[in-house]
Design an enzyme around this catalytic site. Structure first.
Site, PDB file in Angstrom:
ATOM      1  CE  LYS A   1      34.581  -7.132  39.222  1.00  0.00           C
ATOM      2  NZ  LYS A   1      34.957  -5.754  38.921  1.00  0.00           N
TER       3      LYS A   1
ATOM      4  CE  LYS B   1      31.771  -6.781  47.232  1.00  0.00           C
ATOM      5  NZ  LYS B   1      32.726  -5.729  47.129  1.00  0.00           N
TER       6      LYS B   1
ATOM      7  CE  LYS C   1      28.681   0.810  42.608  1.00  0.00           C
ATOM      8  NZ  LYS C   1      29.967   1.280  42.086  1.00  0.00           N
TER       9      LYS C   1
HETATM   10  P1  AMP Z   1      32.656  -0.673  43.838  1.00  0.00           P
HETATM   11  O1  AMP Z   1      31.196  -0.800  43.946  1.00  0.00           O
HETATM   12  O2  AMP Z   1      33.278  -2.012  43.642  1.00  0.00           O
HETATM   13  O3  AMP Z   1      33.133   0.362  42.895  1.00  0.00           O
HETATM   14  O4  AMP Z   1      33.145  -0.202  45.281  1.00  0.00           O
HETATM   15  C1  AMP Z   1      33.280   1.133  45.708  1.00  0.00           C
HETATM   16  C2  AMP Z   1      33.770   1.167  47.138  1.00  0.00           C
HETATM   17  O5  AMP Z   1      32.775   0.638  48.012  1.00  0.00           O
HETATM   18  C3  AMP Z   1      35.005   0.318  47.384  1.00  0.00           C
HETATM   19  O6  AMP Z   1      35.883   0.954  48.260  1.00  0.00           O
HETATM   20  C4  AMP Z   1      34.477  -0.965  47.975  1.00  0.00           C
HETATM   21  O7  AMP Z   1      35.389  -1.560  48.797  1.00  0.00           O
HETATM   22  C5  AMP Z   1      33.264  -0.470  48.748  1.00  0.00           C
HETATM   23  N1  AMP Z   1      32.212  -1.489  48.783  1.00  0.00           N
HETATM   24  C6  AMP Z   1      31.568  -2.041  47.740  1.00  0.00           C
HETATM   25  N2  AMP Z   1      30.631  -2.935  48.147  1.00  0.00           N
HETATM   26  C7  AMP Z   1      30.687  -2.956  49.508  1.00  0.00           C
HETATM   27  C8  AMP Z   1      29.979  -3.664  50.543  1.00  0.00           C
HETATM   28  N3  AMP Z   1      28.977  -4.503  50.277  1.00  0.00           N
HETATM   29  N4  AMP Z   1      30.317  -3.408  51.812  1.00  0.00           N
HETATM   30  C9  AMP Z   1      31.294  -2.534  52.108  1.00  0.00           C
HETATM   31  N5  AMP Z   1      31.993  -1.840  51.200  1.00  0.00           N
HETATM   32  C10 AMP Z   1      31.711  -2.022  49.910  1.00  0.00           C
END
Ligand code: AMP
Ligand code: TRP
Length: 327
Positions: A111, A192, A195
């Site tokens: 980041k 991966k 968002k």
């Molecule tokens: P975040 O979008 O970073 O707030 O992630 C929310 C949750 O989703 C966290 O537990 C991440 O580890 C999981 N997560 C986010 N992106 C992925 C992805 N592409 N594949 C699997 N898990 C994800």
């Protein structure tokens, strides 16, 4: 009963990666655990946020939590900044962590890459995450694989404090989902699903309409072999679509391979579009019902009250063991 805690950031649309990597487990876990699910708005402000949008996103995510099946009668659902213990414990833990270990966090490195200067909040982000977890005497933290390093740090800090002071914290364990735990971007299966990616067709968001779902999946990167086979190394695109297929339908990779023997990617993708639409439809309907309801606000207020009760007890123990304040 084990105590479960997890958090999701209120930043933008929740996608299939979040759902399959984390949220789906949340629903399963609440059946035989005491679950606490948190919308981590204080984590969100480690990067610039528009205040109005942040408020909306908090409620978006909260409504989605309930729409996917988190039941506020079984679990606590609340917003991080409504419970002051998170920031408070975050500070105490900062004083027990090292700049060296924080600079090794890959998410921070990613980041802050190519930026002239990185915010201190971004740097201490994993410490706040540790505070979230330790504040509730958490046993299990269900998260995506990408959070492994943060969970390890949390355990290290907890053990360090338990060794140095009186036993203060429960040392938590991460629970990482295997199939579908890491959902990759549809347009580039080496990254991966995220968002923040610019290309909206790199992801399927839980609230996407049918046309958007169809477009994103039909456009997804595959390869020129034309065979449906699970092989992450040589066929990352197809394997990623197969993981999504498997996670949403419950079918094994073997069964999927058999079903599509002799078929092209087109047929396979068309079926995946339908499976995805069917899986997301009830979620979307429930979401529309509650997103602007008083019910949602009540759930969050009640959740914060219940969370705060637990947090206050932990903070009293922390103050006592660290010698903070007066008796
Ligand atoms: P975040 O979008 O970073 O707030 O992630 C929310 C949750 O989703 C966290 O537990 C991440 O580890 C999981 N997560 C986010 N992106 C992925 C992805 N592409 N594949 C699997 N898990 C994800
Ligand atoms: N860091 C997590 C993510 O980016 C979100 C998070 C914050 C979290 N606090 C947490 C996850 C506590 C689990 C437990 O996905």
């Amino acid at each position: 009963m084990a105590r479960v805690f997890s958090g999701v950031q209120p930043t933008g649309n929740i996608h299939l990666g979040n759902y399959l990597g984390a949220l789906k487990q949340f629903v399963e876990l609440q059946e035989d655990n005491e679950c606490i699910y948190c919308i981590v708005d204080e984590h969100a402000i480690t990067v610039p946020q528009d205040p109005k949008e942040l408020r909306e996103h908090i409620l978006d995510v909260a409504a989605l939590y309930l729409a996917i099946g988190i039941d506020p009668k079984k679990s606590i659902v609340f917003v991080q900044s409504q419970v002051s213990g998170h920031a408070e414990l975050g500070w105490v833990l900062c004083c027990q962590s090292y700049t060296g270990e924080l600079s090794r966090m890959t998410q921070f490195k990613d980041k802050s890459k190519n930026k002239e200067s990185a915010g201190t909040g971004l740097f201490t982000y994993p410490v706040l995450m540790a505070a979230d977890i330790l504040l509730y005497d958490t046993d299990i933290v269900p998260v995506g694989n990408d959070q492994k390093q943060h969970i390890e740090l949390c355990r290290d800090i907890a053990q360090r404090i338990n060794n140095k002071y009186k036993k203060t914290f429960v040392v938590p364990e991460g629970r990482f989902l295997k199939a579908g735990a890491r959902v990759m971007a549809l347009d580039d299966p080496t990254k991966k699903m995220s968002k923040s990616a610019e290309n909206v067709h790199s992801r399927v968001s839980l609230l996407d309409d049918e046309n958007k779902i169809k477009k994103s999946i039909m456009k997804a990167t595959t390869d020129s072999e034309g065979v449906i086979r699970y092989d992450v190394e040589n066929k990352p695109g197809v394997s990623n679509l197969m993981s999504i297929y498997s996670a949403l339908s419950g079918m094994s990779f073997e069964d999927i391979e058999k079903k599509y023997e002799g078929c092209g990617y087109g047929d396979f993708k068309k079926d995946l579009v339908q499976i995805t639409i069917d899986a997301l439809k009830p979620i979307k309907e429930r979401y529309e019902e509650i997103r602007h309801s008083d019910y949602l606000i009540e759930v969050l207020k009640d959740g914060a009250r219940r969370a705060d009760e637990i947090a206050q007890k932990t903070m009293a123990r922390v103050r006592e063991n660290f010698g903070l304040g007066i008796k």
